[in-house]
Motif scaffolding. Structure first.
Motif, PDB file in Angstrom:
ATOM      1  N   THR A  30       0.846  -1.186   0.000  1.00 39.19           N
ATOM      2  CA  THR A  30       0.000   0.000   0.000  1.00 39.19           C
ATOM      3  C   THR A  30       0.880   1.234   0.000  1.00 39.19           C
ATOM      4  OG1 THR A  30      -1.841   1.161   1.057  1.00 39.19           O
ATOM      5  CG2 THR A  30      -0.204   0.184   2.526  1.00 39.19           C
ATOM      6  N   SER A  31       0.408   2.266  -0.654  1.00 38.92           N
ATOM      7  CA  SER A  31       1.079   3.559  -0.604  1.00 38.92           C
ATOM      8  C   SER A  31       0.462   4.383   0.521  1.00 38.92           C
ATOM      9  CB  SER A  31       0.906   4.296  -1.933  1.00 38.92           C
ATOM     10  OG  SER A  31      -0.468   4.614  -2.136  1.00 38.92           O
ATOM     11  N   ALA A  32       1.102   5.506   0.848  1.00 35.16           N
ATOM     12  CA  ALA A  32       0.556   6.382   1.886  1.00 35.16           C
ATOM     13  C   ALA A  32      -0.797   6.951   1.452  1.00 35.16           C
ATOM     14  CB  ALA A  32       1.538   7.511   2.174  1.00 35.16           C
ATOM     15  N   THR A  33      -0.930   7.245   0.165  1.00 34.90           N
ATOM     16  CA  THR A  33      -2.194   7.786  -0.337  1.00 34.90           C
ATOM     17  C   THR A  33      -3.343   6.800  -0.160  1.00 34.90           C
ATOM     18  OG1 THR A  33      -1.032   9.150  -1.971  1.00 34.90           O
ATOM     19  CG2 THR A  33      -3.372   8.712  -2.366  1.00 34.90           C
ATOM     20  N   ILE A  34      -3.107   5.549  -0.557  1.00 38.55           N
ATOM     21  CA  ILE A  34      -4.149   4.526  -0.405  1.00 38.55           C
ATOM     22  C   ILE A  34      -4.441   4.286   1.072  1.00 38.55           C
ATOM     23  CG2 ILE A  34      -4.706   2.098  -0.781  1.00 38.55           C
ATOM     24  CD1 ILE A  34      -4.846   3.839  -3.277  1.00 38.55           C
ATOM     25  N   LEU A  35      -3.397   4.287   1.895  1.00 43.44           N
ATOM     26  CA  LEU A  35      -3.602   4.081   3.333  1.00 43.44           C
ATOM     27  C   LEU A  35      -4.551   5.139   3.896  1.00 43.44           C
ATOM     28  CD1 LEU A  35      -2.482   2.300   5.753  1.00 43.44           C
ATOM     29  CD2 LEU A  35      -1.023   4.275   6.260  1.00 43.44           C
ATOM     30  N   LYS A  36      -4.350   6.383   3.476  1.00 42.66           N
ATOM     31  CA  LYS A  36      -5.160   7.484   4.016  1.00 42.66           C
ATOM     32  C   LYS A  36      -6.567   7.527   3.419  1.00 42.66           C
ATOM     33  CE  LYS A  36      -1.707  10.383   3.182  1.00 42.66           C
ATOM     34  NZ  LYS A  36      -0.879  11.609   3.099  1.00 42.66           N
ATOM     35  N   GLU A  37      -6.698   7.122   2.157  1.00 38.58           N
ATOM     36  CA  GLU A  37      -7.973   7.293   1.470  1.00 38.58           C
ATOM     37  C   GLU A  37      -8.852   6.044   1.448  1.00 38.58           C
ATOM     38  OE1 GLU A  37      -7.148   8.710  -2.437  1.00 38.58           O
ATOM     39  OE2 GLU A  37      -6.354  10.656  -1.753  1.00 38.58           O
ATOM     40  N   ALA A  38      -8.239   4.861   1.589  1.00 41.53           N
ATOM     41  CA  ALA A  38      -9.032   3.642   1.356  1.00 41.53           C
ATOM     42  C   ALA A  38      -8.942   2.602   2.464  1.00 41.53           C
ATOM     43  CB  ALA A  38      -8.603   2.997   0.031  1.00 41.53           C
ATOM     44  N   ILE A  39      -8.228   2.904   3.554  1.00 41.41           N
ATOM     45  CA  ILE A  39      -8.056   1.926   4.622  1.00 41.41           C
ATOM     46  C   ILE A  39      -8.665   2.456   5.922  1.00 41.41           C
ATOM     47  CG2 ILE A  39      -6.432   0.554   5.966  1.00 41.41           C
ATOM     48  CD1 ILE A  39      -6.473  -0.197   3.030  1.00 41.41           C
ATOM     49  N   SER A  40      -9.478   1.633   6.554  1.00 44.21           N
ATOM     50  CA  SER A  40     -10.053   1.972   7.853  1.00 44.21           C
ATOM     51  C   SER A  40      -9.747   0.841   8.825  1.00 44.21           C
ATOM     52  CB  SER A  40     -11.564   2.194   7.737  1.00 44.21           C
ATOM     53  OG  SER A  40     -12.202   1.019   7.249  1.00 44.21           O
ATOM     54  N   ALA A  41     -10.155   1.002  10.057  1.00 46.01           N
ATOM     55  CA  ALA A  41      -9.873  -0.031  11.053  1.00 46.01           C
ATOM     56  C   ALA A  41     -10.991  -0.100  12.075  1.00 46.01           C
ATOM     57  CB  ALA A  41      -8.553   0.254  11.759  1.00 46.01           C
TER      58      ALA A  41
END
Length: 302
Positions: free
Chosen positions: A100-111
């Motif tokens: 994952t890139s930082a962009t995808i982490l921020k925009e598409a990943i939740s927890a």
């Protein structure tokens, strides 16, 4: 190796027109790729067998969604090609990962409840940080805190600073200290989940991919050696009957297995550089099964 790395769709970049019959193996694009035309020495039955093999493999590896326990974050000044030039990331044996890139982490990943979830619905048990994340923007670090606060297990060294001249260095250092003081964050954090695939009884490297479609599991296995071998392979699946799918021939055959402690174990034989699928689709009617000595082939897929 490409299939093992997650590739599941091949595209023929160019097949150069071959108008001449006296020039073998014909025209090419120079150093770019290999011949793929009618004058190639294996363009008859060999080419069909090869394309059928890739087609069957690609079809099965496109089913459902990829299964990986680890989400691997690479640095904002890096790219996947750079960090994988010599080898893939160091991942615990028996588990798989997605980049994952930082962009995808921020925009598409939740927890939630300690588990990472992508918008696609794919879930992960651990966020692992590449060494390139030692320099991380403040906004990415804030996302890491959000995940850490939700109980996500995060493995990696504490970031040192931000590559951005607009980020507040004091705020960055304070936030990093706060995150890395949590018990679920640090360099020694480990996965709290059983191995997806556990291979024993061989010294050969056996690579795997795992796809999941509903309650069905598709595993692809590959012997990375010119020598044949046998191995016991244990899968993190229970209640399902395993079958072997041969992408070279399309044959589907029964295999001996045993189900115990939430896992299904098989004794498998691998030919030289062998690659095949183990599918868990049908419900298991018994906790163990032994294939008759003469073997048993059910049907074929195309």
């Amino acid at each position: 190796m490409e299939l093992a790395s997650g590739l599941n769709r091949y595209v023929i970049h160019t097949s150069v027109h071959q108008p001449l019959d006296d020039k073998m193996p014909g025209f090419s694009l120079g150093p770019f790729g290999q011949y793929f035309g009618r004058q190639e020495t294996w363009s008859g039955a060999g080419a069909k067998s090869w394309v059928d093999y890739l087609s069957r493999s690609s079809y099965l590896l496109q089913q459902g969604q990829n299964v990986a326990d680890i989400l691997y974050l690479y640095g904002e000044n890096d790219n996947v090609t750079l960090i994988s030039t010599e080898s893939l990331p160091d991942i615990p044996k028996g588990h798989e990962f997605d980049f994952t890139s930082a962009t995808i982490l921020k925009e598409a990943i939740s927890a939630e409840n300690g588990t990472l979830e992508a918008k696609s619905g794919v879930t992960y048990e651990l966020l692992q940080l590449d060494e390139g994340t030692q320099r991380m923007t403040l906004s990415t670090l804030q996302k890491v805190k959000e995940l850490a606060d939700a109980g996500v297990r995060i493995k990696g060294a504490k970031p040192l600073d931000s590559p951005s001249l607009t980020d507040d260095s004091e705020a960055f250092a304070s936030l990093a200290d706060e995150i890395w003081a949590k018990p679920n964050v640090g360099e020694d954090i480990s996965l709290d989940v059983a191995k997806d695939v556990d291979v024993t009884g061989t010294e050969h490297k056996i690579l795997f991919r795992h796809r999941k479609k509903g309650d069905d599991h598709i595993y692809w296995l590959n012997n990375r050696s010119v020598d044949a071998t046998t191995a016991n392979v244990s899968f993190r699946v229970q209640g399902k009957k395993p079958q072997k799918w041969n992408p070279q021939t399309g044959e589907i055959s029964d295999v001996s297995y045993s189900i115990r402690d939430g896992r299904t174990s098989l004794d498998l034989s691998f030919d030289s550089w062998d690659a095949f699928f183990i599918l868990f689709i049908e419900e298991a009617e018994t906790e163990s099964f032994a294939v008759p000595r003469d073997g048993q082939t059910n049907n074929c897929y195309h």
